[in-house]
Motif scaffolding. Structure first.
Motif, PDB file in Angstrom:
ATOM      1  N   VAL A 324      -3.643  -1.725  24.178  1.00  0.00           N
ATOM      2  CA  VAL A 324      -3.324  -1.856  23.033  1.00  0.00           C
ATOM      3  C   VAL A 324      -2.030  -2.367  22.952  1.00  0.00           C
ATOM      4  CG1 VAL A 324      -4.863   0.020  21.879  1.00  0.00           C
ATOM      5  CG2 VAL A 324      -2.221   0.155  22.694  1.00  0.00           C
ATOM      6  N   ARG A 325      -1.333  -2.925  23.970  1.00  0.00           N
ATOM      7  CA  ARG A 325      -0.060  -3.720  24.216  1.00  0.00           C
ATOM      8  C   ARG A 325      -0.340  -4.964  23.221  1.00  0.00           C
ATOM      9  NH1 ARG A 325      -3.078  -4.972  28.227  1.00  0.00           N
ATOM     10  NH2 ARG A 325      -3.007  -7.097  29.148  1.00  0.00           N
ATOM     11  N   SER A 326       0.560  -5.578  22.330  1.00  0.00           N
ATOM     12  CA  SER A 326       0.774  -5.908  21.963  1.00  0.00           C
ATOM     13  C   SER A 326       0.481  -7.971  22.751  1.00  0.00           C
ATOM     14  CB  SER A 326       2.519  -7.463  21.240  1.00  0.00           C
ATOM     15  OG  SER A 326       3.242  -5.575  20.514  1.00  0.00           O
ATOM     16  N   THR A 327       0.618  -9.015  21.572  1.00  0.00           N
ATOM     17  CA  THR A 327      -0.017 -10.221  22.232  1.00  0.00           C
ATOM     18  C   THR A 327       1.127 -10.301  23.041  1.00  0.00           C
ATOM     19  OG1 THR A 327      -1.722 -10.222  20.634  1.00  0.00           O
ATOM     20  CG2 THR A 327      -1.045 -12.702  22.201  1.00  0.00           C
ATOM     21  N   PRO A 328       0.703 -10.792  24.298  1.00  0.00           N
ATOM     22  CA  PRO A 328       2.239 -11.997  25.242  1.00  0.00           C
ATOM     23  C   PRO A 328       2.817 -12.515  24.348  1.00  0.00           C
ATOM     24  CG  PRO A 328       0.091 -11.362  26.872  1.00  0.00           C
ATOM     25  CD  PRO A 328       0.141 -11.477  25.366  1.00  0.00           C
TER      26      PRO A 328
END
Ligand code: UD1
Length: 354
Positions: A324-328
């Motif tokens: 669920v990490r943020s978009t790079p």
């Protein structure tokens, strides 16, 4: 010029689409042979319909089986087909059992054979796809590579003079379909609200599905992810879960049937992220600007790892956070070409015909 394409599995239909259109535009005679490796409507027919690929001219109907039985059945059926059509080129795609069977049949009949998506390596000798790629590259007369990294692998194996960089035909089809589906909200299977965050997941590789403890730990980890996970279940995953009595419900997972290609592109474009063991989907996530978490120890598409767009998590150590990490925010440098690889394939085949 006459080209005979041999395909059989879902990712090969996707690659065939832009190639078939480029051959048609160039006025080539194109014979399409479907081995029958994938036979469910959702795994095969919908791709021909949605991507406007001409119906296969020949269908071998081999179906499923162990690697030897399946590959052998294709070999047994291909000789007569290749002899009847006597093409200038036999074109094989990717890394499946249909690829190695096509290459082996052609080379033994002294027909010129070209391998599209040549030079990919995982260096994992336990993967059936790795045997298929290496053996096909060494059998083929012409190696059509998607990336500079693939070209370097071919050179390392002494195959530089047979190799040509054409770019990646999956970029062609991915960008075309992305533009066609546009910014509309996708129609998603029941249980997933496209207005809220969700992940898209696929799991089908033998190393993840065929060991019950491994498969159970993957399903548990996906169920623990803190948002809905749209799990598009390949028949192999469904079969193994039934065999090992693994329940796909009970947490974040929402199980659905595999999607057609445009539906898949739309679902990924609007998702928060992708969790997969598929090679094609890792790259589609990258091309569509969506972060991907890959449940494998390595990837052939190493360019996707740059800038954190794709992260390997084979041990499932931190899947809940990673997925669920943020978009790079890092810029991508377009290692997979500009969407015109199929035209390059058509030109190279014409230039190198015997
Ligand atoms: C194959 C390719 C893999 C590719 C994948 C894409 C090989 C060695 N593997 O794996 O590289 O990523 O396709 O999907 O060629 N089945 C059905 N209906 C179908 C097809 C398969 O029910 O239409 C079930 C059968 O139980 C079959 C199992 O799925 O035994 C595996 O199918 P198979 O074609 O052998 O391999 P895939 O796992 O699909």
């Amino acid at each position: 010029m006459k080209v005979l394409s041999i395909v059989g599995a879902r990712p090969q239909f996707v690659k065939l689409a832009p190639v078939a259109h480029a051959f048609s535009a160039a006025g080539y005679e194109h014979v399409i042979v479907h081995t029958g490796q994938h036979y469910d409507t959702r795994m095969s027919d919908v791709f021909f319909e949605d991507l406007q690929i001409p119906e296969p001219d020949v269908h071998l109907g081999v179906g499923s089986g162990s690697h030897g039985v399946q590959t052998g059945a294709m070999l047994g059926a291909l000789d007569a087909v290749l002899e009847e059509h006597a093409p200038d080129w036999v074109l094989v795609y990717g890394d499946t059992n249909s690829t190695i069977a096509g290459a082996l049949s052609a080379v033994k009949l002294h027909l010129a054979v070209a391998h599209l998506e040549a030079g990919l390596r995982s260096f994992n000798r336990r993967m059936p796809e790795e045997h298929n790629r290496v053996l096909t590259d060494h059998a083929a007369d012409l190696l059509l590579a998607p990336t500079e990294v693939a070209m370097a692998h071919l050179a390392d194996e002494g195959l530089a003079d047979r190799s040509v960089m054409v770019g990646d035909v999956m970029t062609d089809v991915c960008f075309l379909v992305r533009d066609a589906v546009g910014g509309q909200q996708p129609a998603l299977p029941q249980g997933i609200d496209p207005a809220n965050d969700y992940l898209v997941s696929t799991i089908h590789r033998a190393e993840n599905t065929d060991d019950p403890a491994r498969l159970r730990s993957i399903v548990d980890a996906l169920n623990d992810v803190p948002m809905p996970v749209l799990l598009l279940a390949h028949p192999r995953l469904v079969a193994r879960c039934a065999e090992f009595e693994i329940d796909l419900h009970g947490g974040s997972i929402v199980t659905a049937n595999p999607l057609p290609y445009p539906g898949m592109v739309a679902a990924v474009m609007h998702s928060r992220g992708v969790v997969t063991d598929s090679g094609g989907l890792q790259k589609e996530a990258y091309l569509l600007g969506v972060p991907c978490t890959t449940l494998r120890t390595e990837t052939e598409w190493v360019e996707t790892l740059e800038g954190g767009w794709n992260v390997l998590d084979p041990e499932l150590t931190s899947l809940s956070e990673l997925a669920v990490r943020s978009t790079p925010t890092t810029t991508q440098r377009a290692p997979y070409g500009d969407g015109r690889a199929a035209q390059a394939v058509a030109s190279v085949l014409a230039a190198r015909v015997r």
